[in-house]
Design a protein around this motif. Sequence first.
Motif, short mmCIF file in Angstrom:
data_model
loop_
_atom_site.label_atom_id
_atom_site.label_comp_id
_atom_site.label_asym_id
_atom_site.label_seq_id
_atom_site.Cartn_x
_atom_site.Cartn_y
_atom_site.Cartn_z
N GLU A 13 0.81 -1.22 0.00
CA GLU A 13 0.00 0.00 0.00
C GLU A 13 0.85 1.27 0.00
O GLU A 13 0.33 2.37 -0.21
CB GLU A 13 -0.93 0.03 1.23
N GLY A 14 2.14 1.10 0.28
CA GLY A 14 3.02 2.28 0.39
C GLY A 14 3.39 2.56 1.84
O GLY A 14 3.75 3.68 2.20
N GLY A 16 6.01 1.58 3.49
CA GLY A 16 7.44 1.88 3.66
C GLY A 16 7.68 3.37 3.58
O GLY A 16 8.36 3.95 4.43
N THR A 41 9.26 -0.27 -0.29
CA THR A 41 10.05 0.57 -1.17
C THR A 41 10.22 1.95 -0.54
O THR A 41 9.24 2.57 -0.14
CB THR A 41 9.35 0.72 -2.54
N ILE A 43 12.24 5.70 -1.15
CA ILE A 43 13.07 6.54 -2.01
C ILE A 43 13.41 7.80 -1.21
O ILE A 43 12.52 8.53 -0.79
CB ILE A 43 12.31 6.91 -3.31
N GLY A 293 2.71 2.81 -8.80
CA GLY A 293 3.90 2.84 -7.95
C GLY A 293 4.96 3.77 -8.50
O GLY A 293 4.66 4.73 -9.20
N ALA A 300 8.06 -5.95 -4.80
CA ALA A 300 9.36 -5.44 -4.36
C ALA A 300 10.30 -6.58 -3.97
O ALA A 300 11.51 -6.44 -4.04
CB ALA A 300 9.19 -4.47 -3.19
N THR A 331 -2.32 6.72 -0.70
CA THR A 331 -1.09 6.87 -1.50
C THR A 331 -1.38 6.68 -2.99
O THR A 331 -2.47 6.26 -3.38
CB THR A 331 -0.02 5.83 -1.09
N ASN A 332 -0.38 6.98 -3.79
CA ASN A 332 -0.44 6.74 -5.24
C ASN A 332 -1.58 7.46 -5.95
O ASN A 332 -2.05 7.02 -6.99
CB ASN A 332 -0.55 5.22 -5.53
N LEU A 333 -2.01 8.59 -5.39
CA LEU A 333 -3.11 9.32 -6.00
C LEU A 333 -2.70 9.87 -7.37
O LEU A 333 -3.51 9.93 -8.30
CB LEU A 333 -3.54 10.47 -5.06
N ASN A 415 1.32 12.02 -3.16
CA ASN A 415 1.21 12.30 -4.61
C ASN A 415 2.51 12.05 -5.34
O ASN A 415 2.87 12.74 -6.29
CB ASN A 415 0.69 13.72 -4.85
N GLY A 416 3.25 11.04 -4.88
CA GLY A 416 4.49 10.65 -5.55
C GLY A 416 5.26 9.74 -4.61
O GLY A 416 5.01 9.73 -3.41
P1 GDP Z 1 4.69 -1.32 1.13
O1 GDP Z 1 5.10 -2.75 1.19
O2 GDP Z 1 3.35 -1.07 1.71
O3 GDP Z 1 5.72 -0.40 1.68
O4 GDP Z 1 4.54 -0.94 -0.40
P2 GDP Z 1 5.57 -1.20 -1.61
O5 GDP Z 1 6.79 -0.46 -1.38
O6 GDP Z 1 5.67 -2.63 -1.89
O7 GDP Z 1 4.70 -0.61 -2.81
C1 GDP Z 1 4.34 0.68 -2.90
C2 GDP Z 1 4.79 1.23 -4.24
O8 GDP Z 1 4.23 2.51 -4.45
C3 GDP Z 1 6.29 1.45 -4.32
O9 GDP Z 1 6.69 1.29 -5.66
C4 GDP Z 1 6.44 2.92 -3.89
O10 GDP Z 1 7.64 3.53 -4.34
C5 GDP Z 1 5.25 3.51 -4.53
N1 GDP Z 1 4.65 4.70 -3.94
C6 GDP Z 1 4.36 4.95 -2.64
N2 GDP Z 1 3.64 6.09 -2.56
C7 GDP Z 1 3.46 6.54 -3.84
C8 GDP Z 1 2.77 7.63 -4.42
O11 GDP Z 1 2.11 8.43 -3.75
N3 GDP Z 1 2.80 7.74 -5.78
C9 GDP Z 1 3.46 6.86 -6.57
N4 GDP Z 1 3.44 7.04 -7.89
N5 GDP Z 1 4.12 5.80 -6.06
C10 GDP Z 1 4.10 5.65 -4.71
#
Ligand code: GDP
Length: 425
Positions: A13-14, A16, A41, A43, A293, A300, A331-333, A415-416
Motif C-alpha cells: 500500500e506504500g 514503507g 520501497t 526513495i 507505484g 518489491a 497513496t499513489n493518488l 502524490n508521488g
Molecule cells: P509497502 O510494502 O506497503 O511499503 O509498499 P511497496 O513499497 O511494496 O509498494 C508501494 C509502491 O508505491 C512502491 O513502488 C512505492 O515507491 C510507490 N509509492 C508509494 N507512494 C506513492 C505515491 O504516492 N505515488 C506513486 N506514484 N508511487 C508511490
Amino acid sequence: MVQAVVGANWGDEGKGKVTDLLAEKSDVVIRFQGGANAGHTIINEYGKFALHLLPSGVFHPQVINVIGPGVALNIEALLHELQGLRERGVPDPQIRISDRCQVLMPWHVDFDKFEEERLGKQSFGSTKSGIAPFYSDKYAKVGIQVCQLYDEAILRERLAIALVKKNCLLENLYHKAPVDVEALMAYLKDLAEKIRPMVCDTTRLLHEADKAGKVILLEGQLGTLRDPDHGIYPYTTSSSPLAGYGCVGAGLPPRSLTDIFCVTKAYSSAVGAGPFVCRLSGDTADELRRRGGDAGEFGATTGRPRDVGWFDAVATRYGVMVQGATEVVLTNLDVLGYLDEIPVCVAYETADGQQITDFPATPVLMGCKPVYDKLPGWKSDIRGIKRYEDLPENCRKYVEYIERQVECPIRMVSNGPKREEILYR
Ligand code: GDP
C-alpha cells in the motif's frame, strides 16, 4: 506515544514510504511480524531501496530499529541488507534484535519451496522465503530463539528435536537429502557471533522508551486481508499484520497504542494467489500496472507483476475497520491522473445475485463480482503540488469520496513515491 503504520489491503500500500516519513520524528521503529518475505520501497536522499527485514527507520541515525520477538529472523538476509546499505553510503543504523525472536532456518526456505512444488496448481503463491514453515515450527514449539544460539548444548538439543521430523519429511515426502547437523551448527555459530552486539532484551527497552515518553513506531508488513484470522484465508500470511498484534509482536502493552495509520492506495493491487474481486485484465490492467507505484506494479521482493484493479471500497472499509485505524493515508493518488473517469468498487454482487457492502468470508468472496460507481477524473499530473487545497477539484472530490466510503478520516495524501511528496489535510 506508540504509533502503528499498517496496511488496509493486500500489502504494497506504500507503508514503507509512510514509515520512512514518520520515522523522521520517531525515536524507535519496530518490525513486529513477518520476515524477509515482503518489501517496503523507500526513495530518499540515498536512493531507492527495497527493505525486506530491516525496519524503515534505518535511514535516520537517531532512530533505534528493533526486530521484535514476533519477527521471522533470517539472519543472513538481515546481514545482507545491512551490507547493502553500507555499500550505498547509508551510515550504520542502530539495530536491536530481540533475544526472544526466533531464527528462520535454512530448512524453512527449503520446505517452502518443496511444498509449493508439491502443491503445484494448488499452491498459495508463497514468496518461498520460509515464512509458513517458520511459523508452523514456532507454534509447534520446535522453533529456535536467538538466545538459544548462544548455548551449544541447548542448541544441539533443540536441533535434534526439530530434525527428527524434518529429516523424515525431507527424505520420504520430498525425496531430498537430510540436514547435516554439524554443518548447520557451524553455520549458526558464525551467524550468532555476527549479530551478537545487536541482541538484547528489546521488550524492556521498549517499555522503558514508552515510559520515558519516546515516540515509538510499529511497522506492519502486508495488510489486513493477509491476516490469518481476518483475511482471505488460506491466501494469507502466517503472522498477523494487524496493529492489534503489533503490541504483542513488539512487546508493548496494548493500551500504549495511540495512533493507527492505515495505508491504502488510490487503486487496488495484490501480489500472490487468492480472490481479488476488482482484478482487471487486458489493456486496462496493463496501463494501470505500468503507471502504478514508482516503476510499475511489480513485487518489491519477487519482481512478480501485481494484479491491479480500481479502488475497492468494500475491502478497504473492512481493512480499515479491522485495523482500528485512527486515520487513513491515501497513496499513489498521482497514478490516476490519466483517466477520464475513475471507477470505484462500492459493492459486491455475490454468486447468487445479492448486493453486499460488507466484506465476506472467502467462500462467498470467491464468487463475488464488483459493482462500480464512477467519478470524473482530473486529467492532470498532480506530482509537485505541495498543498492539498491546490489539487484539482475533481481530485479533492475523489479523496473526499474515498474518505466517506472508508468511514475514517484521510489526513495524509501521497502524490508521488518520494519522501517529500505528501499533502496534509
Ligand atoms: P509497502 O510494502 O506497503 O511499503 O509498499 P511497496 O513499497 O511494496 O509498494 C508501494 C509502491 O508505491 C512502491 O513502488 C512505492 O515507491 C510507490 N509509492 C508509494 N507512494 C506513492 C505515491 O504516492 N505515488 C506513486 N506514484 N508511487 C508511490
